[in-house]
Design a protein around this motif. Structure first.
Motif, PDB file in Angstrom:
ATOM      1  N   LEU A 126     -18.020 -34.813 -12.560  1.00 52.09           N
ATOM      2  CA  LEU A 126     -17.576 -35.593 -11.004  1.00 52.09           C
ATOM      3  C   LEU A 126     -18.421 -36.924 -11.043  1.00 52.09           C
ATOM      4  N   SER A 127     -17.960 -37.745  -9.767  1.00 54.85           N
ATOM      5  CA  SER A 127     -18.277 -39.123  -9.877  1.00 54.85           C
ATOM      6  C   SER A 127     -19.261 -39.115  -9.151  1.00 54.85           C
ATOM      7  N   LYS A 128     -20.841 -39.719  -9.344  1.00 58.61           N
ATOM      8  CA  LYS A 128     -21.798 -39.968  -8.877  1.00 58.61           C
ATOM      9  C   LYS A 128     -21.966 -40.112  -7.120  1.00 58.61           C
ATOM     10  N   GLU A 129     -20.591 -40.029  -6.296  1.00 61.53           N
ATOM     11  CA  GLU A 129     -20.563 -40.307  -5.106  1.00 61.53           C
ATOM     12  C   GLU A 129     -20.776 -38.370  -4.543  1.00 61.53           C
ATOM     13  N   ASP A 130     -19.763 -37.869  -5.580  1.00 62.83           N
ATOM     14  CA  ASP A 130     -18.974 -36.354  -4.640  1.00 62.83           C
ATOM     15  C   ASP A 130     -21.028 -35.132  -6.180  1.00 62.83           C
ATOM     16  N   ARG A 131     -21.291 -36.108  -7.387  1.00 65.88           N
ATOM     17  CA  ARG A 131     -22.467 -34.875  -7.016  1.00 65.88           C
ATOM     18  C   ARG A 131     -23.966 -35.256  -6.351  1.00 65.88           C
ATOM     19  N   SER A 132     -23.721 -36.004  -5.403  1.00 62.11           N
ATOM     20  CA  SER A 132     -24.804 -36.121  -3.943  1.00 62.11           C
ATOM     21  C   SER A 132     -24.333 -36.383  -3.341  1.00 62.11           C
ATOM     22  N   ASN A 133     -23.471 -35.388  -2.605  1.00 61.63           N
ATOM     23  CA  ASN A 133     -22.670 -35.501  -1.981  1.00 61.63           C
ATOM     24  C   ASN A 133     -21.818 -33.392  -1.718  1.00 61.63           C
ATOM     25  N   LYS A 134     -22.772 -32.510  -1.011  1.00 61.89           N
ATOM     26  CA  LYS A 134     -22.892 -31.751  -0.917  1.00 61.89           C
ATOM     27  C   LYS A 134     -21.541 -30.909  -0.189  1.00 61.89           C
ATOM     28  N   ASP A 135     -20.850 -31.396   0.519  1.00 66.14           N
ATOM     29  CA  ASP A 135     -19.935 -31.248   1.370  1.00 66.14           C
ATOM     30  C   ASP A 135     -18.666 -30.588  -0.729  1.00 66.14           C
ATOM     31  N   SER A 136     -19.337 -32.071  -1.751  1.00 67.35           N
ATOM     32  CA  SER A 136     -18.241 -32.212  -2.752  1.00 67.35           C
ATOM     33  C   SER A 136     -18.383 -30.585  -3.969  1.00 67.35           C
ATOM     34  N   LEU A 137     -20.091 -30.713  -4.063  1.00 62.39           N
ATOM     35  CA  LEU A 137     -20.507 -29.710  -4.490  1.00 62.39           C
ATOM     36  C   LEU A 137     -19.676 -27.931  -4.433  1.00 62.39           C
ATOM     37  N   TYR A 138     -20.387 -27.390  -2.140  1.00 60.23           N
ATOM     38  CA  TYR A 138     -19.477 -26.885  -2.433  1.00 60.23           C
ATOM     39  C   TYR A 138     -17.407 -26.854  -2.983  1.00 60.23           C
ATOM     40  N   LYS A 139     -17.338 -27.687  -3.147  1.00 63.60           N
ATOM     41  CA  LYS A 139     -15.687 -27.180  -3.399  1.00 63.60           C
ATOM     42  C   LYS A 139     -15.363 -26.995  -4.841  1.00 63.60           C
ATOM     43  N   ILE A 140     -16.893 -27.012  -5.865  1.00 64.18           N
ATOM     44  CA  ILE A 140     -16.777 -26.790  -7.418  1.00 64.18           C
ATOM     45  C   ILE A 140     -16.005 -25.385  -7.349  1.00 64.18           C
ATOM     46  N   ILE A 141     -14.883 -25.329  -8.355  1.00 58.43           N
ATOM     47  CA  ILE A 141     -14.549 -23.910  -8.602  1.00 58.43           C
ATOM     48  C   ILE A 141     -15.101 -23.177  -9.663  1.00 58.43           C
ATOM     49  N   VAL A 142     -14.903 -22.089  -9.662  1.00 61.35           N
ATOM     50  CA  VAL A 142     -15.752 -21.143 -10.951  1.00 61.35           C
ATOM     51  C   VAL A 142     -14.541 -20.157 -11.049  1.00 61.35           C
ATOM     52  N   LYS A 143     -14.747 -20.064 -12.177  1.00 66.17           N
ATOM     53  CA  LYS A 143     -12.782 -18.853 -12.383  1.00 66.17           C
ATOM     54  C   LYS A 143     -14.561 -17.588 -12.479  1.00 66.17           C
ATOM     55  N   SER A 144     -13.535 -16.642 -11.757  1.00 64.90           N
ATOM     56  CA  SER A 144     -14.538 -14.873 -11.877  1.00 64.90           C
ATOM     57  C   SER A 144     -13.652 -14.342 -13.119  1.00 64.90           C
ATOM     58  N   ASP A 145     -14.263 -13.211 -13.410  1.00 69.22           N
ATOM     59  CA  ASP A 145     -14.019 -12.032 -14.816  1.00 69.22           C
ATOM     60  C   ASP A 145     -12.530 -12.128 -14.499  1.00 69.22           C
ATOM     61  N   SER A 146     -11.896 -11.898 -13.336  1.00 64.86           N
ATOM     62  CA  SER A 146     -10.424 -11.531 -13.639  1.00 64.86           C
ATOM     63  C   SER A 146      -8.997 -12.979 -13.634  1.00 64.86           C
ATOM     64  N   GLY A 147     -10.060 -13.946 -13.526  1.00 68.20           N
ATOM     65  CA  GLY A 147      -9.334 -15.507 -13.917  1.00 68.20           C
ATOM     66  C   GLY A 147      -9.524 -16.536 -12.198  1.00 68.20           C
ATOM     67  N   ALA A 148      -9.994 -15.831 -11.448  1.00 69.80           N
ATOM     68  CA  ALA A 148      -8.998 -16.128  -9.798  1.00 69.80           C
ATOM     69  C   ALA A 148      -9.810 -17.915 -10.208  1.00 69.80           C
ATOM     70  N   ALA A 149      -9.952 -18.265  -9.359  1.00 70.55           N
ATOM     71  CA  ALA A 149     -10.441 -20.099  -8.881  1.00 70.55           C
ATOM     72  C   ALA A 149     -11.069 -19.576  -7.159  1.00 70.55           C
ATOM     73  N   ILE A 150     -12.615 -19.550  -7.484  1.00 76.84           N
ATOM     74  CA  ILE A 150     -13.063 -19.758  -6.951  1.00 76.84           C
ATOM     75  C   ILE A 150     -14.164 -20.279  -5.518  1.00 76.84           C
ATOM     76  N   PRO A 151     -14.039 -20.871  -4.713  1.00 81.66           N
ATOM     77  CA  PRO A 151     -14.942 -22.837  -4.468  1.00 81.66           C
ATOM     78  C   PRO A 151     -16.812 -21.884  -3.947  1.00 81.66           C
ATOM     79  N   VAL A 152     -17.771 -22.570  -5.076  1.00 83.49           N
ATOM     80  CA  VAL A 152     -18.655 -22.580  -4.272  1.00 83.49           C
ATOM     81  C   VAL A 152     -19.072 -22.223  -3.462  1.00 83.49           C
ATOM     82  N   GLY A 153     -18.629 -22.606  -2.734  1.00 81.80           N
ATOM     83  CA  GLY A 153     -19.276 -22.559  -1.823  1.00 81.80           C
ATOM     84  C   GLY A 153     -18.545 -21.342  -0.654  1.00 81.80           C
ATOM     85  N   ASN A 154     -17.846 -20.224  -1.449  1.00 81.17           N
ATOM     86  CA  ASN A 154     -17.791 -19.406  -0.047  1.00 81.17           C
ATOM     87  C   ASN A 154     -18.832 -18.238  -1.229  1.00 81.17           C
TER      88      ASN A 154
END
Length: 297
Positions: free
Chosen positions: A193-221
């Motif tokens: 991520l860019s420096k601005e996004d690494r320092s922004n909580k709203d951007s961090l909440y949008k980071i995608i994590v793959k579930s065991d089934s392959g679904a893309a889940i935002p960290v903020g969930n």
């Protein structure tokens, strides 16, 4: 507390250093700003101890026999978990997964004096052209984001702590995707991520994590990110406390090392205090040993 952890580590070091097969002992108590995020999300922090033992090559005992002997001799309460590993990489296991190009180890006993010497040397080193991002292993803590996980929600999405840790690490610290090959060195090409996004909580909440089934889940969930101060740590080498001053280098490494060596060698340390200059992984990688302890308190 970190001091209680240090006392227990000292007890283990005394046992190890009393053995003829021990050549060198290196310890780390606590965590640091560049700690592997997978470890941080797994709950290891102030009460985590790593001890690396370099064994004499002339020893007569097998490493497996040494481990069996130490398991009987190192007594710990039920609250302390001790793991024994053989031939671990001391760089990644003890310090962190990211080792800076320039490192100065300052040895002594009093934390405040080590911190003072570190501040003075850091100021001198920062004036050297090409030295960037100086940090000290002895500080008053550091600002960080803390990720609070709703484990019930995370489990519902089919996401493990390890998957979350990898996603956060790749987004914040970066993933090496290729290398730039030059005549005399290779440079990692890292995406993050860019420096601005690494320092922004709203951007961090949008980071995608793959579930065991392959679904893309935002960290903020399933997390809450808050501001905090990270814990300090204690590092010892053969029972000397160590303040590690490290920095990145841009430009000619050899010129920077030469100037840094001049600064370190001419520094007026008090008796029983001294410093060593090492390059990127050089000294530590030459000292890879056979036995590594991970103690979780």
């Amino acid at each position: 507390t970190i001091e209680n952890s240090s006392l227990f580590a000292s007890h283990v070091e005394n046992i190890l250093l009393s053995k003829k097969y021990t050549k060198y002992v290196y310890s780390k108590i606590g965590s640091d700003p560049e700690e592997n995020i997978v470890e941080r999300t797994s709950g290891k922090s102030t009460n985590n101890i790593s001890i690396h033992v370099i064994l004499n090559s002339s020893r007569f005992k097998k490493t497996s026999d040494i481990i069996s002997e130490l398991k009987k001799e190192i007594m710990a309460s039920e609250d302390i978990k001790i793991e024994y590993n053989v031939k671990e990489d001391v760089v990644s296991s003890i310090l962190s997964q990211k080792q800076k190009a320039l490192t100065v180890n300052i040895y002594g006993e009093e934390p405040e004096l080590l911190k003072e010497y570190g501040a003075i040397l850091s100021e001198k080193l920062s004036s050297v052209e090409g030295v960037e991002g100086l940090v000290s292993s002895i500080d008053d803590g550091y600002p960080e984001y803390k990720v609070e996980i709703d484990r019930d929600k995370m489990s519902t999405f089919g996401i493990s702590v390890e998957n979350l840790g990898v996603a956060l690490y790749d987004a914040v610290s970066g993933e090496v995707v290729s290398k730039l090959r030059l005549p005399d060195e290779e440079i990692d090409i890292r995406t993050r991520l860019s420096k601005e996004d690494r320092s922004n909580k709203d951007s961090l909440y949008k980071i995608i994590v793959k579930s065991d089934s392959g679904a893309a889940i935002p960290v903020g969930n399933f997390t809450r990110i808050t501001d905090g101060i990270g814990p300090n740590k204690i590092i010892r080498s053969n029972q000397h406390r160590v303040n590690i001053i490290s920095a990145d280098i841009s430009g000619n490494n050899k010129k920077v090392y030469k100037k840094a060596e001049e600064i370190v060698s001419s520094f007026p340390f008090r008796e029983n205090y001294f410093a060593k200059l090492v390059g990127e992984r050089d000294e530590i990688n030459k000292s890879l040993g056979d036995l590594f302890f991970a103690l979780a308190l």
